[in-house]
Write an enzyme that holds these catalytic residues in place. Structure first.
Site, mmCIF file in Angstrom:
data_model
loop_
_atom_site.group_PDB
_atom_site.id
_atom_site.type_symbol
_atom_site.label_atom_id
_atom_site.label_comp_id
_atom_site.label_asym_id
_atom_site.label_seq_id
_atom_site.Cartn_x
_atom_site.Cartn_y
_atom_site.Cartn_z
ATOM 1 N N HIS A 371 -16.416 113.275 -54.512
ATOM 2 C CA HIS A 371 -16.663 111.835 -54.571
ATOM 3 C C HIS A 371 -18.067 111.470 -54.075
ATOM 4 O O HIS A 371 -18.526 110.341 -54.268
ATOM 5 C CB HIS A 371 -15.612 111.096 -53.732
ATOM 6 C CG HIS A 371 -15.247 109.745 -54.273
ATOM 7 N ND1 HIS A 371 -16.040 109.057 -55.156
ATOM 8 C CD2 HIS A 371 -14.170 108.941 -54.041
ATOM 9 C CE1 HIS A 371 -15.470 107.896 -55.447
ATOM 10 N NE2 HIS A 371 -14.336 107.805 -54.788
ATOM 11 N N ASP A 375 -18.216 109.120 -59.163
ATOM 12 C CA ASP A 375 -17.425 107.920 -58.864
ATOM 13 C C ASP A 375 -16.089 107.992 -59.590
ATOM 14 O O ASP A 375 -15.926 108.718 -60.577
ATOM 15 C CB ASP A 375 -18.176 106.658 -59.312
ATOM 16 C CG ASP A 375 -19.436 106.425 -58.488
ATOM 17 O OD1 ASP A 375 -19.459 106.857 -57.317
ATOM 18 O OD2 ASP A 375 -20.391 105.840 -59.030
#
Length: 400
Positions: A371, A375
């Site tokens: 992450h 995204d």
């Protein structure tokens, strides 16, 4: 004349290995380039060939010992008499012949890898009764487990009665192989470093299954390899990675590296566990080229002849747990990659199509990603693009 057998160069940045197995015994004749030992490195098991023809002399190290590049492993007496290995063979020949009668001659070997020995002990399978599929007909762990799985159910009561007869519980401690230690270390490092998250989607496999059924015979006749599902998924993943380049990228320090090529790591089974060779420049390969590469990897992983260079690099990984029956999982990233796609088993499930409940062959897909770089929107977009391509393979032809 005595010739030393030393640990060969193992590859870039690899300085030591573990002696996994001796394939020859002192006094046995050996030909030039005939494997005499198996070494386990951080990535793969490799065989050490005899530099000259002769008779095996002293074995300097034991199985399980750690050895460095250039270290002495054994000696070979060049031009030694072939009679030297004959005596020990003659002593065991009658018993060995009786045990090996059920198997085809030349298909098994007394030289078992440690993993195969453990599997034989755990399952109660006599290795001499198993047809070996490893290199030179050697029996592998997979062969032992396959034989155990095919044993008649009638043998279960006798096996179940054994613990009661012994009146105790047993434990066995087995040292982790170097490969398993490295896998454990790298996977834990991935969890400690990456901000890992997994997102899921499902895919209707109807179109791919129909295409495979329609063309598999022609495909195999033309290309000499079976048409599987991985060819479709790799091709679809390459297309989706071009649209979402972050999923094919990596983090190095405070920089993001975007690759204009796709090197896909694919997990395949080997006798000592899963290995992950890399399909280089997958963006330039056809479905047939992908299937040929994967088929070659699978065969050589089983034979233990994969090269270490073939498992370096990779920008994205696909792991197919469905071949083992997995319904759903959260795969772990293979650093320095930033994402891994997990595929699972195909099963008929009720779904709604045009307002009607119908049965379709469905598969869950899981994308684990870092992450820090990817995204949630990008991860979901990647999975949706993959889903669309698999459900309508025509998209792969017209680049949609």
């Amino acid at each position: 004349m005595t010739t030393d057998v030393k640990v060969p160069t193992l590859g870039e940045s690899i300085t030591e290995a573990t002696l996994g197995q001796w394939l020859k015994k002192p006094g046995e004749a050996v030909a030039v380039d005939e494997p005499i030992a198996s070494l386990e490195t951080d990535k793969v098991a490799i065989e050490v060939p005899a530099p000259v023809a002769g008779v095996i002399g002293a074995l300097v190290v034991k199985e399980g010992d750690t050895v460095e590049v250039g270290a002495l492993l054994a000696t070979i007496e060049e031009g030694g008499a072939a009679a030297a290995p004959a005596a020990p063979k003659a002593e065991i020949a009658p018993a060995a012949a009786a045990q090996q009668a059920p198997a085809e001659p030349g298909k098994t070997s007394d030289a078992l890898a440690p993993s195969a020995k453990r599997a034989a002990g755990e399952t109660g399978i006599d290795p001499s009764t198993v047809t070996g599929t490893g290199r030179d007909g050697r029996v592998t762990r997979v062969d032992i487990e396959g034989a155990a799985a095919s044993k008649p159910a009638a043998s279960a009561p006798a096996a179940a009665a054994a613990p009661a007869a012994s009146g105790g519980r047993k434990e066995e401690r087995v040292k982790m192989t170097r490969l398993r230690q490295t896998v454990a270390k790298r996977l834990k490092e991935a969890q400690n470093t990456a901000a890992m998250l997994t997102t899921f989607n499902d895919v209707d496999m109807t179109a791919v299954i129909e295409a495979r059924a329609r063309y598999k015979d022609l495909f195999e006749k033309k290309h000499g390899v079976r048409l599987g599902f991985m060819g479709f998924f790799v091709k679809a993943a390459v297309q989706a990675l071009r649209d979402i380049p972050a999923v094919n990228g990596s983090i190095e320090g405070d920089e993001i590296v975007y690759h204009d090529y796709v090197d896909v790591s694919v997990a395949v089974s080997a006798p000592n566990g899963l290995v992950v060779p890399v399909i280089r420049d997958a963006q330039d390969l056809s479905v047939a080229g992908i299937e040929k590469t994967i088929g070659d990897f699978g065969k050589r992983a089983k034979d233990g002849t994969l090269k270490m260079d073939e498992m370096k690099g990779g920008t994205f990984t696909i792991s197919n747990g469905g071949v083992f029956g997995s319904l759903m999982s959260t795969p772990i990233i293979n650093p320095p990659q930033s994402a891994v796609l997990g595929l699972h088993r195909i099963e008929d499930r009720p779904v709604v199509r045009d307002g009607q409940v119908v049965v379709r062959p469905m598969m869950y897909m899981a994308l684990s990603y870092d992450h820090r770089l990817i995204d949630g929107r990008e991860a979901v977009t990647f999975l949706v693009a993959l889903k669309n391509a698999i459900e309508d393979p025509t998209r792969l032809l017209i680049d949609l």
